[in-house]
Scaffold this active site. Structure first.
Site, mmCIF file in Angstrom:
data_model
loop_
_atom_site.group_PDB
_atom_site.id
_atom_site.type_symbol
_atom_site.label_atom_id
_atom_site.label_comp_id
_atom_site.label_asym_id
_atom_site.label_seq_id
_atom_site.Cartn_x
_atom_site.Cartn_y
_atom_site.Cartn_z
ATOM 1 C CG PHE A 5 8.308 1.582 2.302
ATOM 2 C CD1 PHE A 5 9.416 2.033 1.589
ATOM 3 C CD2 PHE A 5 7.312 2.493 2.619
ATOM 4 C CE1 PHE A 5 9.531 3.362 1.206
ATOM 5 C CE2 PHE A 5 7.416 3.826 2.237
ATOM 6 C CZ PHE A 5 8.531 4.263 1.531
ATOM 7 C CB THR A 19 3.784 1.734 13.052
ATOM 8 O OG1 THR A 19 2.510 1.953 13.634
ATOM 9 C CG2 THR A 19 4.458 0.619 13.854
ATOM 10 C CG ASP A 20 0.661 5.547 15.408
ATOM 11 O OD1 ASP A 20 0.549 4.378 15.024
ATOM 12 O OD2 ASP A 20 -0.291 6.367 15.380
ATOM 13 C CD GLU A 21 -0.746 -0.364 15.382
ATOM 14 O OE1 GLU A 21 -0.604 -1.451 15.951
ATOM 15 O OE2 GLU A 21 -1.579 -0.157 14.492
ATOM 16 C CG PHE A 25 -1.587 1.207 1.617
ATOM 17 C CD1 PHE A 25 -2.183 2.044 0.673
ATOM 18 C CD2 PHE A 25 -1.630 1.570 2.969
ATOM 19 C CE1 PHE A 25 -2.798 3.229 1.069
ATOM 20 C CE2 PHE A 25 -2.245 2.742 3.365
ATOM 21 C CZ PHE A 25 -2.818 3.585 2.418
ATOM 22 C CE LYS A 64 -3.340 -3.707 7.336
ATOM 23 N NZ LYS A 64 -2.261 -3.167 6.542
ATOM 24 C CG LEU A 65 -12.087 0.855 9.868
ATOM 25 C CD1 LEU A 65 -13.049 -0.190 10.396
ATOM 26 C CD2 LEU A 65 -11.943 1.996 10.868
ATOM 27 C CE1 TYR A 73 3.034 -3.820 11.698
ATOM 28 C CE2 TYR A 73 1.696 -2.433 13.141
ATOM 29 C CZ TYR A 73 2.531 -2.569 12.043
ATOM 30 O OH TYR A 73 2.870 -1.463 11.298
ATOM 31 C CE LYS A 112 7.196 -1.417 11.274
ATOM 32 N NZ LYS A 112 7.825 -1.476 9.910
ATOM 33 C CG ASN A 142 -11.952 2.709 15.041
ATOM 34 O OD1 ASN A 142 -11.078 3.430 14.580
ATOM 35 N ND2 ASN A 142 -11.677 1.653 15.795
ATOM 36 C CG ASP A 147 -12.627 -4.605 21.139
ATOM 37 O OD1 ASP A 147 -12.127 -4.311 20.045
ATOM 38 O OD2 ASP A 147 -12.591 -3.851 22.135
ATOM 39 N NE ARG A 148 -7.141 -5.219 15.729
ATOM 40 C CZ ARG A 148 -6.747 -4.220 14.926
ATOM 41 N NH1 ARG A 148 -6.160 -3.150 15.436
ATOM 42 N NH2 ARG A 148 -6.936 -4.277 13.620
ATOM 43 N N PRO A 149 -8.545 -8.667 20.432
ATOM 44 C CG PRO A 149 -7.982 -10.923 20.445
ATOM 45 C CD PRO A 149 -8.456 -9.827 19.540
HETATM 46 P P1 NAD Z 1 1.509 -3.627 3.257
HETATM 47 O O1 NAD Z 1 1.205 -4.852 4.070
HETATM 48 O O2 NAD Z 1 0.458 -3.055 2.387
HETATM 49 O O3 NAD Z 1 2.778 -3.910 2.338
HETATM 50 C C1 NAD Z 1 3.919 -4.575 2.779
HETATM 51 C C2 NAD Z 1 4.759 -4.962 1.583
HETATM 52 O O4 NAD Z 1 5.945 -5.603 2.064
HETATM 53 C C3 NAD Z 1 4.080 -5.952 0.641
HETATM 54 O O5 NAD Z 1 4.245 -5.536 -0.693
HETATM 55 C C4 NAD Z 1 4.804 -7.264 0.895
HETATM 56 O O6 NAD Z 1 4.848 -8.127 -0.227
HETATM 57 C C5 NAD Z 1 6.192 -6.778 1.284
HETATM 58 N N1 NAD Z 1 6.945 -7.723 2.122
HETATM 59 C C6 NAD Z 1 6.493 -8.382 3.227
HETATM 60 N N2 NAD Z 1 7.476 -9.167 3.713
HETATM 61 C C7 NAD Z 1 8.568 -8.982 2.921
HETATM 62 C C8 NAD Z 1 9.889 -9.499 2.925
HETATM 63 N N3 NAD Z 1 10.289 -10.381 3.842
HETATM 64 N N4 NAD Z 1 10.748 -9.073 1.979
HETATM 65 C C9 NAD Z 1 10.347 -8.182 1.032
HETATM 66 N N5 NAD Z 1 9.106 -7.687 0.961
HETATM 67 C C10 NAD Z 1 8.228 -8.066 1.904
HETATM 68 O O7 NAD Z 1 2.038 -2.563 4.297
HETATM 69 P P2 NAD Z 1 1.863 -0.974 4.303
HETATM 70 O O8 NAD Z 1 0.592 -0.638 4.982
HETATM 71 O O9 NAD Z 1 2.156 -0.453 2.961
HETATM 72 O O10 NAD Z 1 3.045 -0.574 5.317
HETATM 73 C C11 NAD Z 1 4.371 -0.318 4.838
HETATM 74 C C12 NAD Z 1 5.254 0.024 6.009
HETATM 75 O O11 NAD Z 1 4.739 1.168 6.680
HETATM 76 C C13 NAD Z 1 5.323 -1.079 7.076
HETATM 77 O O12 NAD Z 1 6.631 -1.136 7.556
HETATM 78 C C14 NAD Z 1 4.354 -0.618 8.153
HETATM 79 O O13 NAD Z 1 4.737 -1.109 9.408
HETATM 80 C C15 NAD Z 1 4.528 0.880 8.068
HETATM 81 N N6 NAD Z 1 3.374 1.687 8.483
HETATM 82 C C16 NAD Z 1 2.124 1.436 7.972
HETATM 83 C C17 NAD Z 1 1.056 2.265 8.337
HETATM 84 C C18 NAD Z 1 -0.337 2.051 7.787
HETATM 85 O O14 NAD Z 1 -1.269 2.730 8.231
HETATM 86 N N7 NAD Z 1 -0.541 1.144 6.824
HETATM 87 C C19 NAD Z 1 1.280 3.339 9.214
HETATM 88 C C20 NAD Z 1 2.566 3.552 9.725
HETATM 89 C C21 NAD Z 1 3.607 2.735 9.329
HETATM 90 O O1 DAU Z 2 -1.162 3.269 13.551
HETATM 91 C C1 DAU Z 2 -0.467 2.810 12.423
HETATM 92 C C2 DAU Z 2 -0.939 1.422 12.075
HETATM 93 O O2 DAU Z 2 -2.234 1.554 11.504
HETATM 94 C C3 DAU Z 2 -0.003 0.679 11.135
HETATM 95 O O3 DAU Z 2 1.222 0.490 11.767
HETATM 96 C C4 DAU Z 2 -0.598 -0.666 10.728
HETATM 97 O O4 DAU Z 2 0.231 -1.295 9.767
HETATM 98 C C5 DAU Z 2 -1.966 -0.416 10.121
HETATM 99 O O5 DAU Z 2 -2.583 -1.644 9.778
HETATM 100 C C6 DAU Z 2 -2.848 0.363 11.088
HETATM 101 O O6 DAU Z 2 -3.186 -0.444 12.259
HETATM 102 P P1 DAU Z 2 -4.657 -0.441 12.899
HETATM 103 O O7 DAU Z 2 -4.835 -1.702 13.645
HETATM 104 O O8 DAU Z 2 -4.922 0.846 13.586
HETATM 105 O O9 DAU Z 2 -5.512 -0.441 11.527
HETATM 106 P P2 DAU Z 2 -6.829 -1.236 11.087
HETATM 107 O O10 DAU Z 2 -7.281 -0.623 9.795
HETATM 108 O O11 DAU Z 2 -6.650 -2.710 11.135
HETATM 109 O O12 DAU Z 2 -7.868 -0.820 12.218
HETATM 110 C C7 DAU Z 2 -8.194 0.537 12.461
HETATM 111 C C8 DAU Z 2 -9.153 0.586 13.636
HETATM 112 O O13 DAU Z 2 -10.409 0.002 13.223
HETATM 113 C C9 DAU Z 2 -8.694 -0.245 14.834
HETATM 114 O O14 DAU Z 2 -9.099 0.408 16.019
HETATM 115 C C10 DAU Z 2 -9.455 -1.559 14.674
HETATM 116 C C11 DAU Z 2 -10.748 -1.134 14.032
HETATM 117 N N1 DAU Z 2 -11.380 -2.127 13.110
HETATM 118 C C12 DAU Z 2 -10.603 -2.695 12.161
HETATM 119 C C13 DAU Z 2 -11.128 -3.625 11.310
HETATM 120 C C14 DAU Z 2 -10.276 -4.282 10.246
HETATM 121 C C15 DAU Z 2 -12.732 -2.412 13.244
HETATM 122 O O15 DAU Z 2 -13.443 -1.857 14.103
HETATM 123 N N2 DAU Z 2 -13.261 -3.332 12.382
HETATM 124 C C16 DAU Z 2 -12.518 -3.973 11.437
HETATM 125 O O16 DAU Z 2 -13.086 -4.830 10.703
#
Ligand code: NAD
Ligand code: DAU
Length: 353
Positions: free
Chosen positions: A80, A133-135, A11, A198-199, A159, A163, A258, A290-292
């Site tokens: 990434f 990530t902020d997590e 993504f 994702k949500l 997760y 990280k 949410n 809820d998510r554990p």
């Molecule tokens: P994503 O899951 O959409 O993409 C991850 C990519 O990494 C995929 O293309 C996958 O094929 C590749 N990958 C996984 N394992 C691999 C490996 N061993 N070697 C090479 N490639 C590999 O993730 P995203 O949401 O795009 O997140 C990208 C980065 O940003 C991550 O490090 C994540 O922790 C961080 N991040 C994400 C968010 C968010 O909201 N999505 C927010 C903050 C930080």
């Molecule tokens: O904060 C940054 C993080 O944000 C990234 O590091 C992660 O890679 C990314 O996946 C995201 O994590 P969250 O767990 O916050 O994202 P998610 O979209 O899975 O969930 C967002 C919120 O919505 C969370 O409080 C859980 C809730 N949720 C999620 C799903 C998938 C629901 O209520 N229902 C759902 O079906």
């Protein structure tokens, strides 16, 4: 000049490469394992761009990474690549340890060996940027201040723990070996190419398909939303001007529960693609288990990157969510591609029939 980026069929990475190549002539070598989350269709727009070189492979494969570094001589490596979905980390943490911890360790070692032998000027200019990530900071109660870079790490999910471990390795490779690193910790992203586990994309696609919109628990968990292109611009800015060894929090001051996010999304859909029966999409909202260990609130204090690097988000949540809905409505072929086979298995496992 070249940069090597990892995980950029996912993504954020695919958005990053497209943003990067739209404003720079510097080539990108994209190393991605193509897990379930990696999708070459995310990179379709770059098919004929000679500035994008795609390599399928694992960040943990030292011989492959060393070969790529020797061949392309990048001036920076941006990591990434990760397993990124909290719910999947609860079902199966092993892949998260393997890629996020062991994979980052192996990548750091390959990069260190390459960097050590560079001529002095190139060695000085080289950067390893780790996308995190902020997590890692854990959870906030309603009146806590947002996460600053000085906040201690308190990860709560497999997760976020994986990280956090990777961030610590990156930090240690700087302090111990002098590797010139930068780390970014960003809040929740949304936008085009977001995988519908994702949500936001899950709710969007379920709404259009007439399916329930699953809200975990009471839906009052707070996340701090940032449009993905704003995150990509922030990463480019940190690479350009960030101080070696420092971390930068990235966020848009956009805290929302949410339930509010889902209601806003439904309202935009009601306007852009109303249901044929006239019923509002919000009627599809369903409360589920809820998510554990669910973190209650995340919020980013973005003052450091704003003050030191002059970065600010360009999108508000209202403009970003509208763009996102429009993108999903006009990219049906992409949606059909990602919601096939393996995705359906995941939805069955997580949400039941
Ligand atoms: P994503 O899951 O959409 O993409 C991850 C990519 O990494 C995929 O293309 C996958 O094929 C590749 N990958 C996984 N394992 C691999 C490996 N061993 N070697 C090479 N490639 C590999 O993730 P995203 O949401 O795009 O997140 C990208 C980065 O940003 C991550 O490090 C994540 O922790 C961080 N991040 C994400 C968010 C968010 O909201 N999505 C927010 C903050 C930080
Ligand atoms: O904060 C940054 C993080 O944000 C990234 O590091 C992660 O890679 C990314 O996946 C995201 O994590 P969250 O767990 O916050 O994202 P998610 O979209 O899975 O969930 C967002 C919120 O919505 C969370 O409080 C859980 C809730 N949720 C999620 C799903 C998938 C629901 O209520 N229902 C759902 O079906």
């Amino acid at each position: 000049m070249t940069i090597l980026v990892t995980g950029c069929a996912g993504f954020i990475g695919s958005n990053f490469v497209q943003t990067w190549l739209s404003s720079s002539n510097e080539a990108v070598v994209n190393l991605d394992k193509l897990t379930y989350a990696g999708n070459l269709a995310n990179l379709d727009a770059l098919k004929d761009d000679p500035g994008h070189i795609f390599i399928r492979g694992d960040i943990g494969d030292r011989s492959l990474v060393s070969k790529l570094l020797a061949e392309h001589q990048p001036r920076a490596v941006l990591n990434f690549a990760a397993e990124s979905h909290v719910d999947r980390s609860i079902h199966g943490p092993g892949d998260f340890i393997e890629t996020n911890v062991v994979g980052t360790f192996n990548l750091l070692e390959s990069v260190r060996a390459f960097w050590q032998d560079l001529p002095p000027a190139e060695k000085e200019a080289f950067r390893f940027l780790h996308v995190s990530t902020d997590e890692v900071y854990g959870t906030l109660s309603p009146f806590d201040p947002p996460f600053a870079e000085t906040k201690n790490y308190e990860p709560n999910s497999p997760y976020s723990a994986s990280k956090a471990a990777s961030d610590h390795l990156v930090r240690a490779w700087h302090h111990t070996y002098g590797l010139p690193v930068l780390t970014t910790n960003c809040s929740n992203n949304y936008g085009p190419y977001h995988f519908p586990e994702k949500l936001i994309p899950l709710v969007l696609l379920n709404a259009l398909a007439g399916k329930p919109l699953p809200i975990y628990g009471d839906g009052q968990q707070v996340r701090d939303w940032l449009y993905v292109e704003d995150h990509c611009r922030a990463i480019a800015r940190v690479l350009e001007a960030g101080k070696v060894g420092e971390t930068y929090n990235i966020g848009g001051w956009n805290e929302k529960p949410n339930l509010e996010v889902v209601n806003t999304l439904c309202a935009v859909l009601d306007e852009l693609k109303p249901r044929l029966d006239g019923i509002r999409y919000a009627e599809q909202i369903t409360y589920v288990k809820d998510r554990p260990g669910h973190d209650r609130r995340y919020a980013i204090d973005a003052r450091k990157i704003e003050r030191d690097l002059g970065w600010k988000p360009q999108e508000t949540f209202e403009t970003g969510i509208r763009k996102t809905v429009q993108w999903y409505l006009t990219n049906q072929a992409w949606v059909e591609g990602v919601t096939s086979g393996a995705y359906r298995q995941w939805v069955g496992k997580q949400y039941g029939a």
